[in-house]
Design a protein around this motif. Structure first.
Motif, PDB file in Angstrom:
ATOM      1  N   THR A  36       0.763  -1.271  -0.260  1.00  0.00           N
ATOM      2  CA  THR A  36      -0.334   0.509   0.048  1.00  0.00           C
ATOM      3  C   THR A  36       0.633   1.189   0.330  1.00  0.00           C
ATOM      4  O   THR A  36       0.908   2.174  -0.290  1.00  0.00           O
ATOM      5  N   ASP A  37       2.311   0.987   0.313  1.00  0.00           N
ATOM      6  CA  ASP A  37       3.476   2.356  -0.079  1.00  0.00           C
ATOM      7  C   ASP A  37       3.275   2.598  -1.140  1.00  0.00           C
ATOM      8  O   ASP A  37       3.672   4.384  -1.417  1.00  0.00           O
ATOM      9  N   LEU A  38       2.978   2.183  -2.225  1.00  0.00           N
ATOM     10  CA  LEU A  38       2.914   2.621  -3.282  1.00  0.00           C
ATOM     11  C   LEU A  38       1.456   3.495  -3.987  1.00  0.00           C
ATOM     12  O   LEU A  38       0.639   2.619  -4.109  1.00  0.00           O
ATOM     13  N   ALA A  39       1.810   5.045  -4.965  1.00  0.00           N
ATOM     14  CA  ALA A  39       0.637   5.296  -4.966  1.00  0.00           C
ATOM     15  C   ALA A  39       0.862   6.257  -6.089  1.00  0.00           C
ATOM     16  O   ALA A  39       2.052   6.118  -6.907  1.00  0.00           O
ATOM     17  N   TYR A  40      -0.371   5.841  -7.053  1.00  0.00           N
ATOM     18  CA  TYR A  40      -0.311   6.745  -8.114  1.00  0.00           C
ATOM     19  C   TYR A  40      -1.678   7.592  -7.930  1.00  0.00           C
ATOM     20  O   TYR A  40      -3.046   7.314  -7.306  1.00  0.00           O
TER      21      TYR A  40
END
Length: 505
Positions: A36-40
């Protein structure tokens, strides 16, 4: 439509190509494995589609909104291409990327990846949120005179400290990366025209030859760069003082700074360099000379006193004066152990107290060291475990080792006492001489970045004594140390440095 190549493949080996946004998201998610730390964030305008990819915990979200998203949304008439977006984004650190490994490395380092669907490449914008603590006093290198500010864990902040001290265009910094997985930034720092190119190349080559996945800090990096990793003596100096690095660079040495490390590494550093303090430079020459000689004598006595006590009481009673022999006999009359066991026991207790004091909170640790030493020493004498004379000798030896400005060299001095004490108890004076001969031979064989470790004693370089053994008036130090093999050996004209001038001249 071509897919981007993954892995550490050079960009020049593949042609620029476009990619669909959903495929891009899938590949980045697969490479990073961060959950979840990777965001778009996706923006749409008519038939155009744009994606922002970033680590949620690593970027400054205010900068993302203010300097990236807002300018793009306000410039509605601009066509979305990588070139046009780069012109309207007010961020200095921008770079193009069209390989998946470039994107992954950038996002991992706190950059946001901006990609317009169908474009041959995207943009990496650096809006990382630095974790920087404020400037503080040095903890491991205490000073009375001179600047007390210390390095921090920020590489850019440490570079700024150095540039503030060394205001010259000859200050050179080379960027390197170590760690196959961690990709930690490293800078080699030296002054062009002073530092020897061979020393710079040695540092550069040893760092490039490292094949490790992760290096924790400069002290760990120093262990990888040492010429002899089996030696207890350090061959490179680590320091947290920018001032010490500045002085070393002007003497022709080379330094290494590392991201996320509050220390700097420099060399070549012969044996006697570890007994120098920056305070020696700021004090008057006679005071600096006194303190430097005090440290060298204290270190020698720290190594010699306890083994000499063991050797004399075990084999050489005849060298003890008669009045002292009586008091020694009375002191040891209740001790059931041989001198070697008695000395090793007390040395072990001193090391326990030192380590416990270092690991406890500051105020508790100081109390622990003082009270523990007094209580345990007094109790050991009263219980008959040791003599009161040995307590004095052990205390003097411990104090002598603590005078060394370098913590790692002080630890090395304390370590070599144990085998010397053992050999002194085994063979007396002969064991003592064997120990010192072995240490001397070992020091003669050691090198620091290709330079002899015992210089200027071996090989003999009398001109360098002012930088090692002695502290002489500054106007007589017109040359730089010969050990560093500097390109420009002259600091100032010899005769002008010694000339006295009146105010009216």
């Amino acid at each position: 439509m071509f897919k981007w190549l993954s892995g550490n493949k050079p960009a020049e080996e593949s042609k620029a190509h476009s990619l669909e946004i959903e495929i891009l998201k899938e590949q980045i998610q697969k490479e990073l494995n961060v959950g979840t730390d990777l965001a778009y964030r996706i923006l749409k305008k008519e038939q155009e589609k744009l994606i922002f990819c970033f680590m949620d915990s690593a970027i400054d979200k205010n900068q993302l909104e203010e300097f990236i998203i807002k300018p793009i949304q306000m410039n509605t008439e601009v066509q979305w291409t990588s070139e046009s977006l780069a012109k309207i984004i007010p961020i200095a650190d921008l770079s193009g990327a069209n390989q998946i490994y470039e994107v992954v490395d950038g996002v991992n380092n706190g950059k946001v990846y901006i990609y317009v669907e169908g474009q041959p490449f995207g943009i990496l914008a650096n809006i990382s949120k630095p974790l920087v603590r404020g400037l503080e006093k040095a903890e491991t290198e205490s000073l009375v005179y001179g600047p007390k500010i210390a390095f921090t864990e920020s590489l850019s902040g440490n570079i700024n400290l150095l540039r503030n001290n060394i205001k010259t265009s000859d200050l050179c910094m080379e960027d390197l990366t170590i760690g196959s997985r961690s990709k930690t930034k490293v800078k080699i720092v030296y002054i062009k025209g002073i530092a020897d190119e061979e020393i710079v190349n040695t540092f550069r080559q040893r760092i490039r030859d490292l094949e490790v996945d992760y290096v924790a800090g400069t002290t760990v990096l120093g262990q990888y760069l040492d010429g002899n990793s089996w030696s207890v003596f350090p061959q490179l100096m680590t320091t947290e003082l920018p001032d010490r690095i500045s002085i070393a660079l002007f003497r022709g040495k080379v330094a290494v700074l590392m991201d996320r490390s509050p220390d700097a590494l420099y060399g070549p550093t012969p044996f006697f360099t570890f007994f120098e303090s920056t305070e020696d430079v700021y004090l008057r020459w006679n005071m600096g000379l006194f303190l430097r000689m005090l440290r060298l004598i204290a270190t020698f006595l720290s190594v010699l006193l306890t083994p000499a006590y063991v050797a004399v009481l075990t084999y050489h009673y005849e060298v003890i004066p008669s009045p002292l022999l009586v008091s020694l006999g009375e002191s040891r009359s209740r001790v059931p152990f041989p001198p070697v066991f008695e000395a090793l026991l007390l040395e072990f207790v001193i090391e326990l107290l030192r380590e416990a004091g270092a690991r406890l909170p500051t105020k508790v640790g100081q109390t622990m060291g003082i009270v523990g030493g007094i209580v345990i020493g007094q109790a050991a004498v009263e219980a008959g475990f040791t003599s009161n004379i040995l307590i004095i000798i052990i205390a003097l030896s411990a104090l002598g080792s603590f005078t060394t400005p370098s913590y790692i060299m002080g630890t090395a001095i304390r370590m070599i006492r144990f085998p010397i004490i053992f050999l002194a108890g085994l063979w007396g004076g002969i064991g003592l001489m064997i120990s010192f001969c072995f240490i001397l031979i070992h020091l003669i064989k050691l090198e620091t970045l290709g330079s002899p470790y015992l210089t200027p004693v071996y090989p003999l370089r009398i001109k360098d004594f002012g930088y090692s053994f002695f502290r002489i008036p500054l106007q007589y130090l017109s040359h730089r140390p010969l050990t560093n093999r500097t390109e420009d050996n002259n600091r100032f004209p010899k005769m002008k440095g010694r000339k006295k001038k009146d105010v009216d001249e």
